[in-house]
Structure formats: C-alpha cells, structure tokens
Design a protein around this motif. Sequence first.
Motif, short mmCIF file in Angstrom:
data_model
loop_
_atom_site.label_atom_id
_atom_site.label_comp_id
_atom_site.label_asym_id
_atom_site.label_seq_id
_atom_site.Cartn_x
_atom_site.Cartn_y
_atom_site.Cartn_z
N SER A 160 0.81 -1.24 -0.02
CA SER A 160 -0.04 0.05 0.13
C SER A 160 0.74 1.10 0.15
CB SER A 160 -0.81 -0.02 1.31
OG SER A 160 -0.27 0.05 2.35
N LYS A 210 -7.12 -2.84 -7.36
CA LYS A 210 -6.89 -2.92 -5.83
C LYS A 210 -7.69 -3.94 -5.32
CE LYS A 210 -8.09 0.16 -2.24
NZ LYS A 210 -8.87 -0.87 -1.06
N LYS A 211 -8.76 -4.28 -5.95
CA LYS A 211 -9.55 -5.70 -5.61
C LYS A 211 -8.59 -7.19 -5.69
CE LYS A 211 -14.21 -4.29 -5.91
NZ LYS A 211 -14.49 -4.36 -4.38
N LEU A 213 -5.28 -7.05 -5.72
CA LEU A 213 -4.08 -6.73 -4.78
C LEU A 213 -4.38 -7.35 -3.49
CD1 LEU A 213 -2.58 -3.31 -5.45
CD2 LEU A 213 -1.56 -5.70 -5.38
N ASN A 214 -5.79 -7.48 -3.01
CA ASN A 214 -6.31 -8.06 -1.69
C ASN A 214 -6.06 -9.21 -1.59
OD1 ASN A 214 -7.25 -5.47 -0.78
ND2 ASN A 214 -9.28 -5.56 -1.76
N TYR A 215 -5.89 -10.12 -2.78
CA TYR A 215 -5.52 -11.59 -2.78
C TYR A 215 -4.13 -11.98 -3.11
CZ TYR A 215 -10.62 -11.88 -3.34
OH TYR A 215 -11.95 -11.50 -3.15
N GLN A 218 2.07 -10.18 0.57
CA GLN A 218 3.10 -9.21 0.54
C GLN A 218 4.46 -9.82 0.21
OE1 GLN A 218 3.15 -6.03 0.96
NE2 GLN A 218 5.30 -5.99 0.79
#
Length: 245
Positions: A160, A210-211, A213-215, A218
């Motif tokens: 982020s 962005k959605k 990236l939630n999956y 890191q």
Amino acid sequence: MKQISYLFLFLSLIAEIFGTVGGFGSSVFFVPIANFYFDFESVLGLTAIYHLSSNLSKIVLFKKGLDKKLLINIGIPSILFVVIGGLLTKVFNSLYLELILGIFLIILALLFLIKKELVINPVKRNAIFGGSLSGFSAGLLGTGGAIRGLTMAAFNLEKSVFIATSAFIDFLIDFSRTFVYYYNGFIHKHDLIYVPFLLVIGIVGTAIGKKILNYIPQDKFKKISLSLILIIGIITLSNVLLNKL
C-alpha cells in the motif's frame, strides 16, 4: 470524426489493471500498446493526460500508505528531470532510446529476480538517483514508472505504501509533463476523442487492480512487480526490433 478503436481501449484497461497490481502505473504497458495505434508524439500527449486520472484514483484508494519522505526524495528530482526529458524529446531519436530502455529494464529486472538477496540500501542518494532517472525517462519516452518501480521495489516497501507513494509521484510527473508536451505540440486535437474513455478506464482499472491486490500476499508482491517489469522490457525491445528497425 476519427474512428475509435475499442480494442485499444480494452488493452488500455488491461494496462491499467496490471499497472495497479505492479504498483508503478499503467504507462509502462500503455506506451508500448499505444505505439501500435498512434505516432510517438501522440502517445506522449495521451499518456500524460490519461495518467492524471489514473493516478488520482490510486491516490484516493491507497492514500493511507503514503510515505512522505520517499515522496520528497524521489518526487522532487522526478519533477525536475521530467521537464528536462520532455524538452529533449525533439532532440533525440526516440527509436534508439526505446531500445536502450527495453534492454535496461530486462537486465535490472532479471538481476533482482535472480539475485533475491540483492537489496539497494534505502538511503537518500539512491532515492534521488532513481527519481531523477525515472523522471527523465518519463519525459523523454513517456514511461518512467518501471524505473521508479525498480527503485521502490528494492526498498522492500509494503504494497500500500509502494502504490500510494508511486502514484503521487507519478501524478506530479504527469502534471508537469502535460504542459511540456503541450508546448511541444504533442497534444493533438484529433486524438482528444479518446480522452473521456481513458479517464473512465483509469478509474475503473485502478479499482479492479486494488481488488486483485487484496488476494496477493506481501511476500509475492515484489516478485510480481519485477516480473511485470521484465515483461515490459521484453515488449519494448521486441516492438523496436520487429517493427521499427
């Protein structure tokens, strides 16, 4: 009225999604794609305008992750050198610059992918150098996000923070070079028909990215970013060798 290529718009959406996931902006994909549809001057003009919307969307969606120190150390030299690079677009042969950029991205991406233990020290000097190089490339070639991505990926930032800071720097770069490209005569009236579509694509593509990236964990984020940069380098180099030389 100029006929709109909906395939180009679809590919622009894919570029925006990939650019958001990679964290370094869509221009690294958008510029090679646009080169198949427009002359180089039009590509530069459209990229600058399109990216303003794209990066505003990222700033809003990822604003909590902004790293102010990196914003200053990378952002200020980026703005200075994007103006210099933009003014020099009328001097240098863009063909050979694209060739050099493709080779440069491939070598550096492979270096960081193979040498996983290699880390660039997160010091001010490295941030300033990376910002200067990415800004100059953005002004001269239309894309500098991959170089900035390599710099920021080496700093091992949380995703982020990576995306928010990169987007804010990119926005400042695009704002600056839009005036330079307008001065150079690169913003053509017959291409403006695409602008409303591209502004919407910038918002939608960022939201989808962005959605996704939630999956993405890191620990895999840096590898994905570098892999995308490697692909960008290959596409850029192939485009020059197969279609322009």
